[in-house]
Design a protein around this motif. Structure first.
Motif, PDB file in Angstrom:
ATOM      1  N   TYR A 111       1.131  -1.433   0.014  1.00 43.10           N
ATOM      2  CA  TYR A 111       0.068   0.117   0.108  1.00 43.10           C
ATOM      3  C   TYR A 111       0.780   1.649  -0.034  1.00 43.10           C
ATOM      4  CZ  TYR A 111      -2.317   3.669   1.756  1.00 43.10           C
ATOM      5  OH  TYR A 111      -2.759   4.983   2.788  1.00 43.10           O
ATOM      6  N   VAL A 112       0.482   2.297  -1.004  1.00 41.71           N
ATOM      7  CA  VAL A 112       1.423   3.245  -0.450  1.00 41.71           C
ATOM      8  C   VAL A 112      -0.077   4.289  -0.571  1.00 41.71           C
ATOM      9  CG1 VAL A 112       1.604   3.909  -3.130  1.00 41.71           C
ATOM     10  CG2 VAL A 112       2.761   5.039  -1.721  1.00 41.71           C
ATOM     11  N   GLY A 113      -0.136   5.710   0.111  1.00 44.45           N
ATOM     12  CA  GLY A 113      -0.437   6.985  -0.126  1.00 44.45           C
ATOM     13  C   GLY A 113       0.364   8.052  -0.039  1.00 44.45           C
ATOM     14  N   ILE A 114      -0.633   8.680  -1.057  1.00 44.33           N
ATOM     15  CA  ILE A 114       0.454   9.916  -1.812  1.00 44.33           C
ATOM     16  C   ILE A 114       0.433  11.779  -0.572  1.00 44.33           C
ATOM     17  CG2 ILE A 114       1.473  11.497  -3.267  1.00 44.33           C
ATOM     18  CD1 ILE A 114       1.987   8.154  -3.334  1.00 44.33           C
ATOM     19  N   TYR A 115       0.866  12.044  -0.235  1.00 51.30           N
ATOM     20  CA  TYR A 115       0.304  13.641   0.424  1.00 51.30           C
ATOM     21  C   TYR A 115       0.952  14.718   0.037  1.00 51.30           C
ATOM     22  CZ  TYR A 115      -2.186  10.021   3.445  1.00 51.30           C
ATOM     23  OH  TYR A 115      -2.600   8.957   4.272  1.00 51.30           O
ATOM     24  N   THR A 116       1.326  15.645  -0.285  1.00 54.23           N
ATOM     25  CA  THR A 116       1.751  16.759   0.011  1.00 54.23           C
ATOM     26  C   THR A 116       1.869  17.118   1.388  1.00 54.23           C
ATOM     27  OG1 THR A 116      -0.424  18.327   0.403  1.00 54.23           O
ATOM     28  CG2 THR A 116      -0.037  17.706  -1.845  1.00 54.23           C
ATOM     29  N   LEU A 117       1.686  17.446   2.073  1.00 53.44           N
ATOM     30  CA  LEU A 117       2.511  17.722   3.993  1.00 53.44           C
ATOM     31  C   LEU A 117       3.217  16.637   4.073  1.00 53.44           C
ATOM     32  CD1 LEU A 117      -0.861  19.519   4.701  1.00 53.44           C
ATOM     33  CD2 LEU A 117       0.872  20.309   3.423  1.00 53.44           C
ATOM     34  N   ALA A 118       3.599  16.976   5.162  1.00 54.33           N
ATOM     35  CA  ALA A 118       4.903  16.272   5.738  1.00 54.33           C
ATOM     36  C   ALA A 118       3.503  15.163   7.474  1.00 54.33           C
ATOM     37  CB  ALA A 118       5.791  16.759   6.656  1.00 54.33           C
ATOM     38  N   THR A 119       3.229  16.625   7.796  1.00 46.41           N
ATOM     39  CA  THR A 119       2.341  16.236   9.478  1.00 46.41           C
ATOM     40  C   THR A 119       0.141  16.436   8.307  1.00 46.41           C
ATOM     41  OG1 THR A 119       2.946  18.275  10.032  1.00 46.41           O
ATOM     42  CG2 THR A 119       3.716  16.533  10.723  1.00 46.41           C
ATOM     43  N   PRO A 120      -0.413  15.609   8.888  1.00 48.92           N
ATOM     44  CA  PRO A 120      -1.385  16.036   8.739  1.00 48.92           C
ATOM     45  C   PRO A 120      -1.988  17.300   9.590  1.00 48.92           C
ATOM     46  CG  PRO A 120      -1.643  14.340  10.557  1.00 48.92           C
ATOM     47  CD  PRO A 120       0.168  14.533  10.327  1.00 48.92           C
ATOM     48  N   PRO A 121      -3.073  18.238   9.369  1.00 50.10           N
ATOM     49  CA  PRO A 121      -3.385  19.031   9.835  1.00 50.10           C
ATOM     50  C   PRO A 121      -4.395  18.702  10.550  1.00 50.10           C
ATOM     51  CG  PRO A 121      -4.214  19.004   7.676  1.00 50.10           C
ATOM     52  CD  PRO A 121      -3.584  18.400   7.784  1.00 50.10           C
ATOM     53  N   ALA A 122      -4.882  20.306  11.144  1.00 54.43           N
ATOM     54  CA  ALA A 122      -6.230  19.868  12.799  1.00 54.43           C
ATOM     55  C   ALA A 122      -6.869  19.271  11.766  1.00 54.43           C
ATOM     56  CB  ALA A 122      -6.022  21.053  13.264  1.00 54.43           C
TER      57      ALA A 122
ATOM     58  N   SER B  88       3.668   4.395   3.633  1.00 53.15           N
ATOM     59  CA  SER B  88       3.106   2.886   3.165  1.00 53.15           C
ATOM     60  C   SER B  88       3.816   2.116   3.591  1.00 53.15           C
ATOM     61  CB  SER B  88       4.385   2.571   1.844  1.00 53.15           C
ATOM     62  OG  SER B  88       5.137   1.874   0.457  1.00 53.15           O
ATOM     63  N   TRP B  89       3.566   0.710   3.104  1.00 58.40           N
ATOM     64  CA  TRP B  89       3.703  -0.260   4.023  1.00 58.40           C
ATOM     65  C   TRP B  89       3.368  -1.854   2.748  1.00 58.40           C
ATOM     66  CZ3 TRP B  89       5.513  -0.422   9.149  1.00 58.40           C
ATOM     67  CH2 TRP B  89       5.145   0.942   9.564  1.00 58.40           C
ATOM     68  N   ALA B  90       4.125  -3.086   2.782  1.00 60.96           N
ATOM     69  CA  ALA B  90       4.398  -3.953   2.305  1.00 60.96           C
ATOM     70  C   ALA B  90       3.260  -5.240   2.839  1.00 60.96           C
ATOM     71  CB  ALA B  90       5.457  -4.574   1.963  1.00 60.96           C
ATOM     72  N   GLU B  91       2.848  -4.963   4.045  1.00 61.08           N
ATOM     73  CA  GLU B  91       2.110  -6.056   4.709  1.00 61.08           C
ATOM     74  C   GLU B  91       1.839  -5.312   6.229  1.00 61.08           C
ATOM     75  OE1 GLU B  91      -0.671  -9.998   3.575  1.00 61.08           O
ATOM     76  OE2 GLU B  91       0.284  -8.240   2.150  1.00 61.08           O
ATOM     77  N   ALA B  92       0.302  -5.815   6.136  1.00 62.67           N
ATOM     78  CA  ALA B  92      -0.868  -5.783   8.071  1.00 62.67           C
ATOM     79  C   ALA B  92      -1.037  -7.124   7.817  1.00 62.67           C
ATOM     80  CB  ALA B  92      -0.977  -4.482   7.761  1.00 62.67           C
ATOM     81  N   MET B  93      -0.879  -7.554   9.606  1.00 55.00           N
ATOM     82  CA  MET B  93      -1.192  -9.011   9.564  1.00 55.00           C
ATOM     83  C   MET B  93      -1.635  -9.116  11.119  1.00 55.00           C
ATOM     84  SD  MET B  93       1.633 -11.476   8.519  1.00 55.00           S
ATOM     85  CE  MET B  93       2.705 -11.595   7.066  1.00 55.00           C
ATOM     86  N   VAL B  94      -3.011  -9.293  10.967  1.00 54.89           N
ATOM     87  CA  VAL B  94      -3.677  -9.574  12.464  1.00 54.89           C
ATOM     88  C   VAL B  94      -3.987 -10.411  13.051  1.00 54.89           C
ATOM     89  CG1 VAL B  94      -5.714  -8.507  13.779  1.00 54.89           C
ATOM     90  CG2 VAL B  94      -4.424  -6.997  11.887  1.00 54.89           C
ATOM     91  N   PHE B  95      -3.767 -11.055  13.732  1.00 54.92           N
ATOM     92  CA  PHE B  95      -3.442 -12.975  14.040  1.00 54.92           C
ATOM     93  C   PHE B  95      -4.595 -12.752  15.366  1.00 54.92           C
ATOM     94  CE2 PHE B  95       0.617 -12.411  11.895  1.00 54.92           C
ATOM     95  CZ  PHE B  95       0.847 -13.716  11.451  1.00 54.92           C
ATOM     96  N   GLU B  96      -4.998 -14.032  15.035  1.00 54.21           N
ATOM     97  CA  GLU B  96      -5.641 -14.371  16.219  1.00 54.21           C
ATOM     98  C   GLU B  96      -5.139 -15.697  16.271  1.00 54.21           C
ATOM     99  OE1 GLU B  96     -10.745 -14.917  17.314  1.00 54.21           O
ATOM    100  OE2 GLU B  96     -10.048 -15.487  15.451  1.00 54.21           O
ATOM    101  N   GLY B  97      -4.753 -16.034  16.924  1.00 57.56           N
ATOM    102  CA  GLY B  97      -3.629 -17.681  17.252  1.00 57.56           C
ATOM    103  C   GLY B  97      -2.560 -17.447  16.062  1.00 57.56           C
ATOM    104  N   GLU B  98      -2.735 -18.359  15.590  1.00 60.58           N
ATOM    105  CA  GLU B  98      -2.164 -18.714  14.194  1.00 60.58           C
ATOM    106  C   GLU B  98      -2.719 -18.161  13.047  1.00 60.58           C
ATOM    107  OE1 GLU B  98       0.384 -19.924  13.397  1.00 60.58           O
ATOM    108  OE2 GLU B  98       0.878 -20.157  15.643  1.00 60.58           O
ATOM    109  N   ARG B  99      -4.001 -18.222  13.001  1.00 57.16           N
ATOM    110  CA  ARG B  99      -5.031 -16.849  12.243  1.00 57.16           C
ATOM    111  C   ARG B  99      -4.886 -15.713  11.689  1.00 57.16           C
ATOM    112  NH1 ARG B  99     -10.497 -15.741  10.268  1.00 57.16           N
ATOM    113  NH2 ARG B  99     -11.025 -15.523  13.087  1.00 57.16           N
ATOM    114  N   ASN B 100      -4.691 -15.454  10.591  1.00 59.75           N
ATOM    115  CA  ASN B 100      -4.256 -13.963  10.221  1.00 59.75           C
ATOM    116  C   ASN B 100      -5.747 -13.452   9.566  1.00 59.75           C
ATOM    117  OD1 ASN B 100      -3.604 -11.235   9.169  1.00 59.75           O
ATOM    118  ND2 ASN B 100      -2.608 -11.987   7.311  1.00 59.75           N
TER     119      ASN B 100
END
Length: 693
Positions: free
Chosen positions: A71-82, A189-201
């Motif tokens: 995943y990649v998200g493109i932004y015009t600012l380095a920090t989010p506005p209020a 950007s992140w390559a993969e997000a995994m959330v586990f319940e025991g051995e199951r993603n």
């Protein structure tokens, strides 16, 4: 004589420090030596225990493992506005009791090399949410992540204790880094997000929503669903293990991708199964992509009666159209079914090129019931597998490899266990870095304090000034020899892989009559391998009577790479004698090979003229072809000159390019032989010029 005890203590600690990498750090006060030497010995002792522990743990790979980017998200600012968020949210179908969250950084390979943490926020938070979007657990708050000198590609692993029921994960970036490939753009950007319940993603295949960010211009590599497709840049879930003789299995080559190939698994008795996990084979040669031999279309069928052949009555329970996963496992969920025999049939095979045979290849087949692999140690057969084909490292392609519990490089484990082992390695590497830093600080502090007594220890000071740098250089030279020996070993493996490719194609061609495209491909692979090895070995040997000159090596490289073209190479007398520093030689040859590769790939040239000369302390290299030339519009594109421009900048050289459609391309590189460190490189073009990309 009063300084002798201090000198003895100084020498003892100097040698101890040298053994752990600080031979150039020392002092000369016996009191400080007695105070600090004990701690340095403790550090050395602990460091000696870390490497054996890391030897048994998986490592972060450097080379490209294929698969999706993430995943990649493109932004015009380095920090989010209020009152705004720079975030990505993952929502799975049913509530789950989450006990582990893992985030894998994305990777980017470009002309600068590997960025192992592309788009990693410098500060971010990780939260688990309920069905209404309320935060049920703040999992982590990370700060200054890119300043960590050890992490570099390691996944972020967060234990959720006590476990909590949730339906979504939110990663919120609080401070982004600028995109190295785009001006005034910031990337999350992140390559993969995994959330586990025991051995199951539970996040596998979940819904992904980007909050506040734009999308990438390369959706085939960067796309929101790729965040939860199970593919990472970290390779297969393997841990180091004892040597095993089998690397995987592959079918006989097919002329067409539509010619199917099948595997049969005999589970011994009827058992209940709910998933199949396929482990891709490791590419047998370096010029093939990751995920070699993985099928494009697949069907899974089961049978309770008869033998595991075509005579049995088969019930098809799954048909899939697959995307090449690279070096990543593929999990295929099934409706629970009970059977003894399982048939895995590739209905459309992998085929790299028109002239390349189609293959079905895997490293391991797992038939799963929950977390249990029912196929482990069971019989796997195929009517057309290539038996006992030798693979790199003296191992074999064999159907026995498909159920032995091993991938191509180690013992296969669950994704969760593998992530835990990677995290343990990160902890050990962090501890090693902390110990080395502490030791360096101890020695630095000792040296600063000891400077007050330098007048009393003239002999010790002379030893520090003269003997220790010599010892350090000897130590550094030994380390350099070890590095070059490792490089030589890598060369051996590379040559071995390509020779394995030659064997494969020779065997394939042997059954055919007359000339074939396979033989031409064999010749090209062999030629490229010889050329690459020659260049690397030449650069690794910067001196010696056996070493040919720089320009002569350019000439030999051109004669090999441009063998099929009419190539003329010339140089003036001074040009033949030119020798550059070792680093400059490397940049010059990378520039030269890139230019010749561009001619072979894009120019459609018949003739090439190369001229090397030295005039007025300038080394000039001119490469001209009679190819199709360059369209003027391409001249304005930053990517057109990127690789050649970077090499010319490294050489502090001036690069001129002359090209127009139908009139070929002329490159002129002028390298100053007495370069100034801060001199800005020059680059110019004329007559609507550009180099082939």
């Amino acid at each position: 004589m009063s300084c002798i005890p201090g000198l003895i203590g100084f020498l003892a600690l100097s040698l101890s420090a040298a053994d752990v990498g600080w031979a150039d750090e020392a002092g000369w006060d016996v009191h400080l030596a007695e105070r600090f030497s004990g701690r340095l010995k403790e550090i050395k002792k602990e460091l000696a225990t870390l490497d054996p522990q890391m030897k048994d743990l998986p490592a972060i790979p450097i080379d490209d493992q294929g698969g999706s980017g993430g995943y990649v998200g493109i932004y015009t600012l380095a920090t989010p506005p209020a009152n705004a968020r720079f975030a990505v949210e993952v929502r799975w179908s049913k509530s789950a009791v989450v006990d582990l969250v893992a985030l894998v950084p994305a990777r980017l390979y470009d002309a600068k090399g590997l960025d192992a943490q592309y788009g990693l926020p410098d500060a971010f938070t990780v939260e688990l949410l309920d069905a209404e979007g309320n935060v049920v657990r703040l999992v982590a708050e990370e700060r200054n992540t890119t300043a960590n000198p050890v992490r570099k590609g390691h996944p972020f692993l967060y234990q959720v204790s006590p476990p909590v029921e949730a339906v979504a994960l939110r990663i919120s970036a609080e401070r982004l880094n600028q995109d190295s490939e785009g001006e005034k753009a910031f990337v999350h950007s992140w390559a993969e997000a995994m959330v586990f319940e025991g051995e199951r993603n539970v996040a596998l295949g979940a819904e992904v929503r980007s909050i506040g960010g734009g999308t990438s211009s390369a959706p085939w590599h960067w796309n929101a669903p790729f965040l939860v497709d199970g593919q990472t840049p970290l390779g297969l879930p393997e841990i180091p293990a004892e040597e095993h003789g089998n690397v995987g299995w592959m079918s006989e080559g097919r002329e067409k991708a539509s010619e199917s190939a099948s595997l049969y698994v005999d589970l011994g008795e009827p058992v209940s199964m709910d998933a199949v996990r396929l482990i891709p084979a490791k590419k047998p040669t370096s010029d093939l992509p990751s995920g070699w031999g993985f099928p494009k279309k697949l069907s899974i069928a089961v049978s309770d009666t008869g033998e595991s052949g075509d005579a049995a009555k088969w019930t098809v329970i799954s048909e899939k159209e697959l995307v090449n996963p690279g070096h990543n496992p593929v999990l295929l969920g099934l409706n629970p079914v009970r059977a003894r025999y399982v048939r895995i049939k590739a209905t459309e095979l992998w085929k790299a090129f028109d002239a390349y045979p189609a293959y079905f290849a895997l490293s391991e087949v797992e038939i799963l019931s929950g977390d249990k692999n029912l196929a482990l140690g069971k019989a796997v057969s195929s009517p057309d597998g290539m038996q006992n084909l030798i693979a790199p490292g003296g191992r074999f392609w064999s159907s026995a490899a498909l159920s032995d519990g091993y991938g191509p490089d180690g013992h296969l484990v669950s994704t969760r266990e593998w992530l835990g082992q990677l995290d343990k390695r990160l902890q050990l590497e962090s501890r090693r870095y902390a110990l080395q830093t502490e030791a360096g600080n101890l020695v630095d502090g000792w040296r600063r304090t000891g400077q007050a007594g330098i007048a009393l220890l003239v002999l010790g000071g002379a030893f520090l000034i003269i003997a220790l740098p010599i010892r350090y250089r000897i130590h550094a030279n030994r380390e350099l020899v070890k590095v070059r020996e490792r490089i030589a070993g890598d060369l051996h493996d590379e040559v071995g892989s390509n020779l394995g490719s030659i064997q494969m194609f020779a065997d394939l061609a042997e059954g055919r009559s007359g000339p074939s495209s396979e033989l031409k491909r064999i010749q090209r692979i062999a030629a490229e391998t010889v050329s690459a090895v020659r260049d690397i070995v030449w650069l690794l040997r910067p001196s010696g009577d056996h070493r040919i000159g720089t320009v002569e090596h350019l000439r030999e490289t051109a004669s090999i790479m441009l063998e099929t073209l009419d190539c003329k190479f010339s140089a003036n007398e001074e040009g033949w004698q030119v020798e550059l520093p070792e680093e400059a030689n490397r940049d010059l040859f990378l520039y030269f090979r890139e230019a010749l590769h561009n001619i072979m790939r894009h120019a459609k040239a018949a003739k090439v003229e190369i001229r090397a000369e030295k005039n007025d302390n300038i080394f000039r290299l001119v490469i001209a072809d009679d190819g199709v030339g360059i369209d003027p519009d391409r001249l304005e594109r930053p990517a057109t000159f990127r690789a050649l421009r970077q090499r010319s900048e490294a050489l502090s050289a001036e690069l001129k390019v002359d090209s127009s459609p139908g009139n070929g391309t002329r490159l002129e590189l002028s390298v100053p032989l007495e370069r100034k460190r801060k001199r800005l490189p020059k680059f110019s073009n004329s007559t609507q010029s550009a180099q082939h990309p």
